[in-house]
Scaffold this motif. Structure first.
Motif, PDB file in Angstrom:
ATOM      1  N   GLU A 175       0.946  -1.236  -0.092  1.00  0.00           N
ATOM      2  CA  GLU A 175      -0.022  -0.141   0.038  1.00  0.00           C
ATOM      3  C   GLU A 175       0.906   1.207   0.034  1.00  0.00           C
ATOM      4  N   MET A 176       2.207   1.071   0.448  1.00  0.00           N
ATOM      5  CA  MET A 176       2.890   2.267   0.628  1.00  0.00           C
ATOM      6  C   MET A 176       3.572   2.632  -0.986  1.00  0.00           C
ATOM      7  N   TYR A 177       3.367   1.908  -2.008  1.00  0.00           N
ATOM      8  CA  TYR A 177       3.682   2.302  -3.318  1.00  0.00           C
ATOM      9  C   TYR A 177       2.896   3.626  -3.911  1.00  0.00           C
ATOM     10  N   SER A 178       1.952   3.972  -3.348  1.00  0.00           N
ATOM     11  CA  SER A 178       1.039   5.115  -3.621  1.00  0.00           C
ATOM     12  C   SER A 178       1.910   6.415  -3.317  1.00  0.00           C
ATOM     13  N   ASN A 179       2.715   6.222  -2.490  1.00  0.00           N
ATOM     14  CA  ASN A 179       3.712   7.407  -1.995  1.00  0.00           C
ATOM     15  C   ASN A 179       4.656   7.969  -3.103  1.00  0.00           C
ATOM     16  N   PHE A 180       5.104   6.783  -3.765  1.00  0.00           N
ATOM     17  CA  PHE A 180       6.039   7.003  -4.469  1.00  0.00           C
ATOM     18  C   PHE A 180       6.290   8.193  -5.757  1.00  0.00           C
ATOM     19  N   PRO A 181       4.914   8.467  -6.114  1.00  0.00           N
ATOM     20  CA  PRO A 181       5.102   9.653  -7.114  1.00  0.00           C
ATOM     21  C   PRO A 181       5.515  10.844  -6.543  1.00  0.00           C
ATOM     22  N   SER A 182       5.595  10.962  -5.188  1.00  0.00           N
ATOM     23  CA  SER A 182       5.796  12.217  -4.547  1.00  0.00           C
ATOM     24  C   SER A 182       7.312  12.305  -4.475  1.00  0.00           C
ATOM     25  N   PHE A 183       8.146  11.376  -4.750  1.00  0.00           N
ATOM     26  CA  PHE A 183       9.560  11.454  -4.656  1.00  0.00           C
ATOM     27  C   PHE A 183      10.536  11.071  -5.546  1.00  0.00           C
ATOM     28  N   ASN A 185      11.324  11.476  -8.593  1.00  0.00           N
ATOM     29  CA  ASN A 185      11.759  12.603  -9.461  1.00  0.00           C
ATOM     30  C   ASN A 185      12.485  13.939  -8.565  1.00  0.00           C
ATOM     31  N   ASP A 186      12.649  13.562  -7.291  1.00  0.00           N
ATOM     32  CA  ASP A 186      13.490  14.537  -6.636  1.00  0.00           C
ATOM     33  C   ASP A 186      14.527  13.803  -5.830  1.00  0.00           C
ATOM     34  N   PRO A 187      15.669  13.982  -6.223  1.00  0.00           N
ATOM     35  CA  PRO A 187      16.799  13.409  -5.542  1.00  0.00           C
ATOM     36  C   PRO A 187      17.261  13.846  -4.305  1.00  0.00           C
ATOM     37  N   GLU A 188      16.809  15.031  -3.904  1.00  0.00           N
ATOM     38  CA  GLU A 188      17.072  15.411  -2.493  1.00  0.00           C
ATOM     39  C   GLU A 188      16.247  14.717  -1.359  1.00  0.00           C
ATOM     40  N   GLN A 189      15.108  14.019  -1.987  1.00  0.00           N
ATOM     41  CA  GLN A 189      14.282  13.068  -0.961  1.00  0.00           C
ATOM     42  C   GLN A 189      15.104  11.682  -1.092  1.00  0.00           C
ATOM     43  N   ARG A 190      15.280  11.189   0.524  1.00  0.00           N
ATOM     44  CA  ARG A 190      15.649   9.806   0.400  1.00  0.00           C
ATOM     45  C   ARG A 190      17.105   9.787   0.168  1.00  0.00           C
ATOM     46  N   LYS A 191      17.839  10.860   0.119  1.00  0.00           N
ATOM     47  CA  LYS A 191      19.240  10.695  -0.127  1.00  0.00           C
ATOM     48  C   LYS A 191      19.861   9.995   1.134  1.00  0.00           C
ATOM     49  N   VAL A 192      19.321  10.200   2.529  1.00  0.00           N
ATOM     50  CA  VAL A 192      20.212   9.645   3.467  1.00  0.00           C
ATOM     51  C   VAL A 192      20.174   8.201   3.535  1.00  0.00           C
ATOM     52  N   ILE A 193      19.223   7.529   2.713  1.00  0.00           N
ATOM     53  CA  ILE A 193      19.168   6.065   2.889  1.00  0.00           C
ATOM     54  C   ILE A 193      19.602   5.487   1.307  1.00  0.00           C
ATOM     55  N   VAL A 194      20.508   6.546   0.832  1.00  0.00           N
ATOM     56  CA  VAL A 194      20.972   6.290  -0.668  1.00  0.00           C
ATOM     57  C   VAL A 194      19.877   5.750  -1.735  1.00  0.00           C
ATOM     58  N   TRP A 195      18.619   6.368  -1.482  1.00  0.00           N
ATOM     59  CA  TRP A 195      17.429   5.937  -2.199  1.00  0.00           C
ATOM     60  C   TRP A 195      16.936   4.606  -2.386  1.00  0.00           C
ATOM     61  N   SER A 196      17.425   3.725  -1.166  1.00  0.00           N
ATOM     62  CA  SER A 196      17.192   2.390  -1.263  1.00  0.00           C
ATOM     63  C   SER A 196      15.645   2.065  -0.719  1.00  0.00           C
ATOM     64  N   TYR A 197      15.329   0.938  -0.918  1.00  0.00           N
ATOM     65  CA  TYR A 197      13.903   0.448  -0.489  1.00  0.00           C
ATOM     66  C   TYR A 197      14.137  -1.179  -0.629  1.00  0.00           C
ATOM     67  N   ILE A 198      13.323  -1.823   0.416  1.00  0.00           N
ATOM     68  CA  ILE A 198      12.966  -3.248   0.315  1.00  0.00           C
ATOM     69  C   ILE A 198      11.573  -3.766   0.407  1.00  0.00           C
ATOM     70  N   ASP A 199      11.103  -4.267  -0.770  1.00  0.00           N
ATOM     71  CA  ASP A 199       9.566  -4.566  -0.545  1.00  0.00           C
ATOM     72  C   ASP A 199       9.534  -5.643   0.852  1.00  0.00           C
ATOM     73  N   ALA A 200       8.387  -5.360   1.320  1.00  0.00           N
ATOM     74  CA  ALA A 200       8.125  -6.317   2.414  1.00  0.00           C
ATOM     75  C   ALA A 200       8.369  -7.756   2.245  1.00  0.00           C
ATOM     76  N   PRO A 271      15.384 -10.618  -4.791  1.00  0.00           N
ATOM     77  CA  PRO A 271      14.008  -9.896  -4.889  1.00  0.00           C
ATOM     78  C   PRO A 271      13.424  -9.643  -6.139  1.00  0.00           C
ATOM     79  N   VAL A 272      12.088  -9.697  -6.104  1.00  0.00           N
ATOM     80  CA  VAL A 272      11.327  -9.681  -7.232  1.00  0.00           C
ATOM     81  C   VAL A 272      10.193  -8.688  -7.530  1.00  0.00           C
ATOM     82  N   HIS A 273      10.097  -7.819  -6.285  1.00  0.00           N
ATOM     83  CA  HIS A 273       8.941  -7.028  -6.281  1.00  0.00           C
ATOM     84  C   HIS A 273       9.504  -5.612  -6.656  1.00  0.00           C
ATOM     85  N   GLU A 274       9.888  -5.199  -7.892  1.00  0.00           N
ATOM     86  CA  GLU A 274      10.272  -3.982  -8.354  1.00  0.00           C
ATOM     87  C   GLU A 274       9.399  -2.783  -8.160  1.00  0.00           C
ATOM     88  N   TRP A 275       9.673  -1.681  -7.898  1.00  0.00           N
ATOM     89  CA  TRP A 275       8.492  -0.834  -7.504  1.00  0.00           C
ATOM     90  C   TRP A 275       7.745  -0.177  -8.848  1.00  0.00           C
TER      91      TRP A 275
END
Length: 282
Positions: A175-183, A185-200, A271-275
């Motif tokens: 359900e959190m993928y709905s948040n993705f369009p908000s960031f 295209n903005d490299p300033e967001q999520r830079k401290v996590i080197v833009w990483s993610y892991i699907d649950a 991993p198989v669940h790409e955003w």
């Protein structure tokens, strides 16, 4: 049927991990301080800072997966976060080792590298960030994860129990993928996590494989998807935000900057669940 106790099964990542083990034929018990929203398996209400209660809930288990924790820095006073995260993990590993449980998997974090919650603007020493990257947190959350990894080493030395410490990236439930369009295209967001993610769901499969794999000893593994969470190529992200940070490999696409190569090699995990499967990119 093997029994696995999953602590923190009522939290963000818990349901995916519980489903993964149930789907693969395990008898699962959720050990948490609260009931889950959806009752997927038996839940036992446990205070993990009480060693006696931990012994009680782990009795008869073949493995333990420890997800329970205060999950971020500064949501609680520093000493509360440290005590909760360290003592709950100590009790889990102490009880499991003494009960003769052979496999444990604990949740560590990319925050242990120190960049995520740094108040001094710490930058990565290099990318992709691998498990040999310096761990330099200045917050009690990241520090608690380092202590827990050392605890894992200690209990393995003493009892021989295999303990895998999962340095999780930013956990994303469907359900959190709905948040993705908000960031994206903005490299300033999520830079401290080197833009990483892991699907649950991908994290859940890594936890199961860590229980099923033999001979790992005590080891820490980064758990991240193969790509970043951004719609900007990784080399462009680095040139824009971290232009002076060394690159340990050539960047050619959207590849993750939190290296998952060790986990893939040791666990046989993929991993198989790409955003992009769940988000429309304009």
């Amino acid at each position: 049927m093997k029994k696995v106790v999953i602590t923190g099964g009522s939290g963000l990542l818990g349901p995916a991990v519980i489903r993964e083990f149930l789907d693969h034929g395990y008898h699962v018990v959720n050990a948490d301080i609260k009931k889950p929203v959806e009752e997927l398996c038996q839940t036992v209400i446990v205070d993990l800072q009480n060693l006696g209660e931990v012994y009680g809930v782990l009795a008869g288990a073949d493995a333990v997966v420890h997800l329970a924790a205060i999950p971020v820095a500064y949501s609680h006073p520093n000493e509360v976060t440290f005590q909760n995260n360290v003592m709950s993990t100590y009790n889990i590993l102490e009880a499991a080792g003494n009960l003769g449980i052979k496999k444990a998997v604990i949740s560590s974090s990319e925050s242990s590298y120190g960049v995520v919650f740094s108040r001094k603007g710490l930058e990565p020493a290099y990318v992709p960030v691998d498990e040999d990257h310096p761990q330099l947190p200045d917050d009690s959350y990241g520090f608690s994860k380092i202590v827990n990894e050392k605890n894992a080493d200690m209990i393995h030395l003493r009892t021989g129990m295999q303990v895998v410490s999962m340095r999780l990236g930013n956990v994303i439930t469907p359900e959190m993928y709905s948040n993705f369009p908000s960031f994206i295209n903005d490299p300033e967001q999520r830079k401290v996590i080197v833009w990483s993610y892991i699907d649950a769901r991908d994290a859940a499969s890594a936890f199961r494989l860590a229980v099923e794999k033999d001979g790992l000893g005590s080891v820490a593994l980064n758990i991240a998807n193969d790509d970043t969470s951004m719609n900007i190529e990784s080399k462009t992200l680095m040139n824009t935000i971290f232009p002076n940070i060394p690159l340990k490999k050539e960047l050619t696409g959207y590849e993750t900057l939190l290296s998952n190569e060790k986990a893939k090699r040791l666990l046989g995990w993929q991993p198989v669940h790409e955003w992009r499967k769940y988000v429309t990119v304009n």
